[in-house]
Enzyme design. Structure first.
Site, short mmCIF file in Angstrom:
data_model
loop_
_atom_site.label_atom_id
_atom_site.label_comp_id
_atom_site.label_asym_id
_atom_site.label_seq_id
_atom_site.Cartn_x
_atom_site.Cartn_y
_atom_site.Cartn_z
N LYS A 197 0.72 -30.60 0.26
CA LYS A 197 0.15 -31.81 0.67
C LYS A 197 1.32 -32.76 -0.12
O LYS A 197 1.16 -32.74 -1.39
CB LYS A 197 -1.24 -32.02 0.49
CG LYS A 197 -1.46 -33.54 0.90
CD LYS A 197 -3.10 -33.75 0.88
CE LYS A 197 -3.53 -34.24 -0.61
NZ LYS A 197 -4.87 -34.59 -0.83
N SER A 244 -11.82 -44.31 -9.52
CA SER A 244 -10.21 -44.06 -9.90
C SER A 244 -10.13 -44.56 -11.39
O SER A 244 -9.12 -45.24 -11.54
CB SER A 244 -9.13 -44.64 -8.68
OG SER A 244 -9.65 -46.10 -8.65
N ASP A 300 -8.03 -37.14 -11.01
CA ASP A 300 -6.72 -36.33 -10.96
C ASP A 300 -5.39 -36.58 -11.26
O ASP A 300 -4.54 -36.22 -10.77
CB ASP A 300 -6.78 -36.22 -9.41
CG ASP A 300 -6.59 -37.59 -8.65
OD1 ASP A 300 -6.43 -38.53 -9.32
OD2 ASP A 300 -6.61 -37.71 -7.42
N LYS A 353 -6.94 -40.72 -16.35
CA LYS A 353 -8.07 -41.10 -15.69
C LYS A 353 -9.01 -40.32 -16.60
O LYS A 353 -9.17 -39.54 -17.06
CB LYS A 353 -7.87 -40.38 -14.28
CG LYS A 353 -7.19 -41.45 -13.28
CD LYS A 353 -7.34 -40.97 -11.73
CE LYS A 353 -6.62 -41.84 -10.67
NZ LYS A 353 -7.19 -41.38 -9.40
#
Length: 321
Positions: free
Chosen positions: A67, A199, A222, A226
């Site tokens: 992806k 986020s 991710d 973060k």
């Protein structure tokens, strides 16, 4: 090569199909029948965007690919586009030839929601009644819809950095016939299951906001730096993840590991619970935490399912590539 455009995904992919695909690939990972490639994720220095690649090979499902995509934080305000943009590319594992190109925006939301939903199925208390939501953006609505299918919840509570966005998830709760209440963060102590989908680069949910017996799904972290929950919360919990390597490097566990609060050996694959190799929750007072970092194999699994559905319905576009 087959193409399944973004516009066709909503009519093809269901939450049930996404759930099954993600649950199966998590199990394959824990059985060493599937593995992810190292993630590339970079701030590109343009539009404050994060861009990268996630890929892998599922030997059991004969699925190979990647992806490509990321997060453009100004898309919604500037262009009326969702902030997450991605495309999935599948390849024939026997020949390496391109097999399919699939719109990845809706699939990303569905597979992320499916991952937390899988964790709720296998780790939350059977009698869980109150669902807590931290975050109220685009993906939070998918998270909430999927979660409500896993337990007989009777109430939803929510908190968001921007309270004016809470009606997004309030509507989902109300559509499901459940009352919704906005709470402050200490109010999350009422929740039996908490989903965090932000986020953020600083924690909002603290260890003392969580009651014994709660299951937490951390779905927003991710990227290196973060953080959604206090590192001390992971030290209180039994920690599960999609992939340990990602959890300790770009997931929620990166901070607890860096602080020396937990070790890599304290983190378990959710697939091991699915396969029966790990007992998962062992008591009603356990705090369980799923660190959902988002692995490439999830994307490939749902994309492969969409391609199969598109072929059966005769709407896949054939291109001589």
């Amino acid at each position: 090569m087959l193409i399944v455009p973004e516009k066709d995904i909503a009519d093809l992919m269901t939450r049930d199909a996404a759930f099954d695909a993600v649950e199966q690939v998590f199990a394959a990972m824990a059985s060493d029948d599937a593995y992810n490639f190292p993630v590339v994720r970079e701030a590109i220095g343009h539009e404050d965007a994060l861009y990268g690649f996630k890929g892998g090979f599922d030997r059991a499902g004969a699925t190979l690919g990647l992806k490509a995509g990321g997060y453009w934080p100004h898309n919604l305000e500037k262009r009326d586009l969702i902030n997450h943009q991605s495309t999935v590319f599948l390849f024939d594992p026997d020949t390496g030839k391109p097999a399919a190109m699939v719109g990845g925006n809706l699939l990303t939301a569905l597979r992320t929601a499916a991952a937390s939903s899988v964790s709720i199925k296998h780790l939350a208390r059977p009698d869980a009644k109150v669902l807590g939501m931290i975050g109220a953006g685009h993906q939070a609505t998918f998270q909430l819809r999927a979660a409500l299918e896993q337990r007989a919840f009777d109430r939803v509570i929510g908190w968001n950095y921007h309270p004016d966005m809470l009606p997004n998830i309030a509507k989902v709760a109300e559509d499901a016939g459940l009352p919704f209440e906005a709470v402050d963060l200490p109010g999350m102590a009422e929740a039996d299951v908490i989903i965090s989908i932000t986020s953020a680069f600083a924690p909002s949910l603290m260890a003392d906001h969580v009651s014994p017996g709660t299951h937490i799904a951390c779905m927003g972290t991710d990227t290196k730096g973060k953080q959604e929950v206090e590192a001390a919360l992971l030290a209180r919990a039994t920690v599960f993840t999609d992939e340990v390597a990602q959890s300790i490097s770009i997931g929620e566990a990166q901070h607890a590991i860096a602080a020396g609060l937990i070790a890599e050996s304290d983190i378990h694959q959710i697939g091991a619970v699915i396969n029966g190799a790990h007992p998962g929750r062992t008591s009603d007072t356990d705090i369980t935490l799923f660190d959902g970092t988002g692995v490439g194999l999830q994307d490939l699994a749902v994309a492969a399912r969409v391609v199969d559905l598109a072929q059966k319905k005769g709407i896949a576009i054939h291109v001589d590539f």
